[in-house]
Design a protein around this motif. Sequence first.
Motif, PDB file in Angstrom:
ATOM      1  N   GLY A  50       0.803  -1.209   0.000  1.00  0.00           N
ATOM      2  CA  GLY A  50       0.000   0.000   0.000  1.00  0.00           C
ATOM      3  C   GLY A  50       0.839   1.264   0.000  1.00  0.00           C
ATOM      4  O   GLY A  50       0.564   2.217  -0.730  1.00  0.00           O
TER       5      GLY A  50
ATOM      6  N   ASP B 205      -5.774   7.403  -3.383  1.00  0.00           N
ATOM      7  CA  ASP B 205      -6.301   6.454  -2.396  1.00  0.00           C
ATOM      8  C   ASP B 205      -7.619   5.812  -2.840  1.00  0.00           C
ATOM      9  O   ASP B 205      -8.392   5.346  -2.015  1.00  0.00           O
ATOM     10  CB  ASP B 205      -6.466   7.132  -1.041  1.00  0.00           C
ATOM     11  CG  ASP B 205      -7.414   8.309  -1.080  1.00  0.00           C
ATOM     12  OD1 ASP B 205      -7.736   8.813  -0.004  1.00  0.00           O
ATOM     13  OD2 ASP B 205      -7.827   8.711  -2.182  1.00  0.00           O
TER      14      ASP B 205
ATOM     15  N   GLY C  58      -8.423   2.188  -1.514  1.00  0.00           N
ATOM     16  CA  GLY C  58      -8.709   1.948  -0.098  1.00  0.00           C
ATOM     17  C   GLY C  58     -10.092   1.364   0.113  1.00  0.00           C
ATOM     18  O   GLY C  58     -10.263   0.389   0.839  1.00  0.00           O
ATOM     19  N   THR C  59     -11.096   1.918  -0.503  1.00  0.00           N
ATOM     20  CA  THR C  59     -12.471   1.439  -0.369  1.00  0.00           C
ATOM     21  C   THR C  59     -12.617   0.047  -0.956  1.00  0.00           C
ATOM     22  O   THR C  59     -13.265  -0.822  -0.368  1.00  0.00           O
ATOM     23  CB  THR C  59     -13.440   2.410  -1.070  1.00  0.00           C
ATOM     24  OG1 THR C  59     -13.227   3.708  -0.535  1.00  0.00           O
ATOM     25  CG2 THR C  59     -14.876   2.001  -0.860  1.00  0.00           C
TER      26      THR C  59
ATOM     27  N   ALA D 292     -10.295  -2.289  -1.253  1.00  0.00           N
ATOM     28  CA  ALA D 292      -9.631  -3.250  -0.375  1.00  0.00           C
ATOM     29  C   ALA D 292     -10.497  -3.580   0.841  1.00  0.00           C
ATOM     30  O   ALA D 292     -10.594  -4.734   1.259  1.00  0.00           O
ATOM     31  CB  ALA D 292      -8.276  -2.716   0.071  1.00  0.00           C
ATOM     32  N   THR D 293     -11.145  -2.582   1.409  1.00  0.00           N
ATOM     33  CA  THR D 293     -12.002  -2.803   2.562  1.00  0.00           C
ATOM     34  C   THR D 293     -13.193  -3.682   2.198  1.00  0.00           C
ATOM     35  O   THR D 293     -13.550  -4.609   2.934  1.00  0.00           O
ATOM     36  CB  THR D 293     -12.487  -1.451   3.127  1.00  0.00           C
ATOM     37  OG1 THR D 293     -11.344  -0.669   3.479  1.00  0.00           O
ATOM     38  CG2 THR D 293     -13.357  -1.639   4.348  1.00  0.00           C
TER      39      THR D 293
ATOM     40  N   ASP E 111      -7.375  -4.175   5.110  1.00  0.00           N
ATOM     41  CA  ASP E 111      -7.540  -2.795   5.558  1.00  0.00           C
ATOM     42  C   ASP E 111      -6.190  -2.130   5.798  1.00  0.00           C
ATOM     43  O   ASP E 111      -6.050  -0.913   5.636  1.00  0.00           O
ATOM     44  CB  ASP E 111      -8.432  -2.709   6.789  1.00  0.00           C
ATOM     45  CG  ASP E 111      -7.927  -3.521   7.964  1.00  0.00           C
ATOM     46  OD1 ASP E 111      -7.056  -4.385   7.757  1.00  0.00           O
ATOM     47  OD2 ASP E 111      -8.419  -3.300   9.079  1.00  0.00           O
TER      48      ASP E 111
ATOM     49  N   SER F 191      -5.078  -0.460   2.611  1.00  0.00           N
ATOM     50  CA  SER F 191      -5.638   0.869   2.359  1.00  0.00           C
ATOM     51  C   SER F 191      -4.998   1.920   3.260  1.00  0.00           C
ATOM     52  O   SER F 191      -4.770   3.051   2.831  1.00  0.00           O
ATOM     53  CB  SER F 191      -7.159   0.848   2.524  1.00  0.00           C
ATOM     54  OG  SER F 191      -7.531   0.401   3.793  1.00  0.00           O
TER      55      SER F 191
ATOM     56  N   LEU G  83      -1.768   2.771   1.700  1.00  0.00           N
ATOM     57  CA  LEU G  83      -1.936   3.717   0.592  1.00  0.00           C
ATOM     58  C   LEU G  83      -1.895   5.151   1.110  1.00  0.00           C
ATOM     59  O   LEU G  83      -1.184   6.000   0.580  1.00  0.00           O
ATOM     60  CB  LEU G  83      -3.267   3.474  -0.133  1.00  0.00           C
ATOM     61  CG  LEU G  83      -3.343   2.325  -1.117  1.00  0.00           C
ATOM     62  CD1 LEU G  83      -4.775   2.124  -1.579  1.00  0.00           C
ATOM     63  CD2 LEU G  83      -2.435   2.546  -2.304  1.00  0.00           C
ATOM     64  N   SER G  84      -2.657   5.386   2.170  1.00  0.00           N
ATOM     65  CA  SER G  84      -2.700   6.730   2.747  1.00  0.00           C
ATOM     66  C   SER G  84      -1.336   7.135   3.294  1.00  0.00           C
ATOM     67  O   SER G  84      -0.894   8.272   3.104  1.00  0.00           O
ATOM     68  CB  SER G  84      -3.728   6.797   3.874  1.00  0.00           C
ATOM     69  OG  SER G  84      -4.989   6.447   3.401  1.00  0.00           O
TER      70      SER G  84
END
Length: 186
Positions: A59, A68, A71-72, A74-75, A119, A122, A125-126
């Motif tokens: 990430g 990003d 991220g959603t 991946a969650t 998670d 993600s 990523l951030s």
Amino acid sequence: MNIENILGELFTLLMMAFALGMDAFSVGMGMGLIKLRLRQIFYIGLTIGAFHIGMPLMGILIGRVLSDTFGTIATVIGGVLLVLLGLQMILSSFKKEEGPALSPVGFGLIVFALSVSLDSFSVGLSLGIYGARTLLTILIFGVVSMVLTWMGLLIGNRVQGWLGMYSEVLGGSILLAFGLKLILPF
């Protein structure tokens, strides 16, 4: 960087690692309700820790290049995997066969580890976009999630003896509920 900034970053990373590791703890409690040996618990914790190193590392590296947006996704994927694992555990508890069809060994362990570590991808990523210290971040994430997984599995393993044949239904329900929580924003 002064010492206050370093301590602030360390504290922030520890809190993030704890938050991410609570997924593994909660799911570990559910999975611990399956009869597991201490050796299996040890390897599950190591595997979860390794995934919590690898996923945020990927990430971070991708986050330095991309936005990003993932991220959603991946969650949601992690949530779907947990729902499927939970349903499988619940359904297998009603069969006459011994043990679940997908247990936390081999491929089942990979699916389990992937579902609780997506998670952290993600978050990675951030952090990649933010420019966090890569080595420090992944080591903290890995160690904290490994320890929390062991704690969850051991607690689940103790409770399993008290609940008897209903422990697998409860474990599957925990995984199912946690997966739905990841998929549905409520």
